[in-house]
Design a protein around this motif. Structure first.
Motif, PDB file in Angstrom:
ATOM      1  N   THR A 265       5.879 -11.354 -16.241  1.00  0.00           N
ATOM      2  CA  THR A 265       6.894 -10.656 -17.040  1.00  0.00           C
ATOM      3  C   THR A 265       7.652  -9.647 -16.185  1.00  0.00           C
ATOM      4  O   THR A 265       8.879  -9.534 -16.282  1.00  0.00           O
ATOM      5  CB  THR A 265       6.228  -9.948 -18.235  1.00  0.00           C
TER       6      THR A 265
ATOM      7  N   TRP B  72       1.355 -10.576 -17.355  1.00  0.00           N
ATOM      8  CA  TRP B  72       2.014  -9.274 -17.226  1.00  0.00           C
ATOM      9  C   TRP B  72       2.796  -9.190 -15.915  1.00  0.00           C
ATOM     10  O   TRP B  72       3.891  -8.631 -15.876  1.00  0.00           O
ATOM     11  CB  TRP B  72       0.996  -8.141 -17.335  1.00  0.00           C
TER      12      TRP B  72
ATOM     13  N   VAL C 182       7.460 -15.484 -10.589  1.00  0.00           N
ATOM     14  CA  VAL C 182       7.152 -15.881 -11.976  1.00  0.00           C
ATOM     15  C   VAL C 182       6.328 -17.165 -11.980  1.00  0.00           C
ATOM     16  O   VAL C 182       5.303 -17.259 -12.660  1.00  0.00           O
ATOM     17  CB  VAL C 182       8.449 -16.054 -12.801  1.00  0.00           C
TER      18      VAL C 182
END
Length: 94
Positions: free
Chosen positions: A68, A65, A54
């Motif tokens: 996520t 994206w 992340v």
């Protein structure tokens, strides 16, 4: 209430043979027990690596994206780790 009797802490400390394998006992298979400590270690490893993903995908590469997706994996690892720790606190071996 009808059905199975409520399990005691001693039942969990001894372990629950054939709990995860409905076909255990056929063909000479030995009862199996869950490796909860290994599962906890793998959940922590998955959590740390997905959190690193992340951070890398947000701060370095700016791919929201992908960040996520790694965040979803981290959430799954947190839920799995919480469930494993609950089972270990309950007294299950492993």
């Amino acid at each position: 209430m009808t059905g199975k009797p409520r399990r005691t802490r001693e039942d969990y400390e001894r372990g629950l043979p054939d709990h995860h394998d409905p076909t255990a006992g056929f063909g000479g298979a030995a009862p199996t027990y869950s490796a909860l400590t290994l599962r906890a270690v793998l959940a922590v490893f998955g959590l740390l690596t997905s959190l690193a993903g992340v951070v890398i995908f947000i701060l370095v590469l700016w791919l929201p994206w992908a960040a996520t997706a790694f965040g979803v994996v981290a959430a799954v690892c947190v839920v799995d780790l919480a469930w494993v720790l609950h089972r270990k606190r309950r007294g299950e071996p492993g």
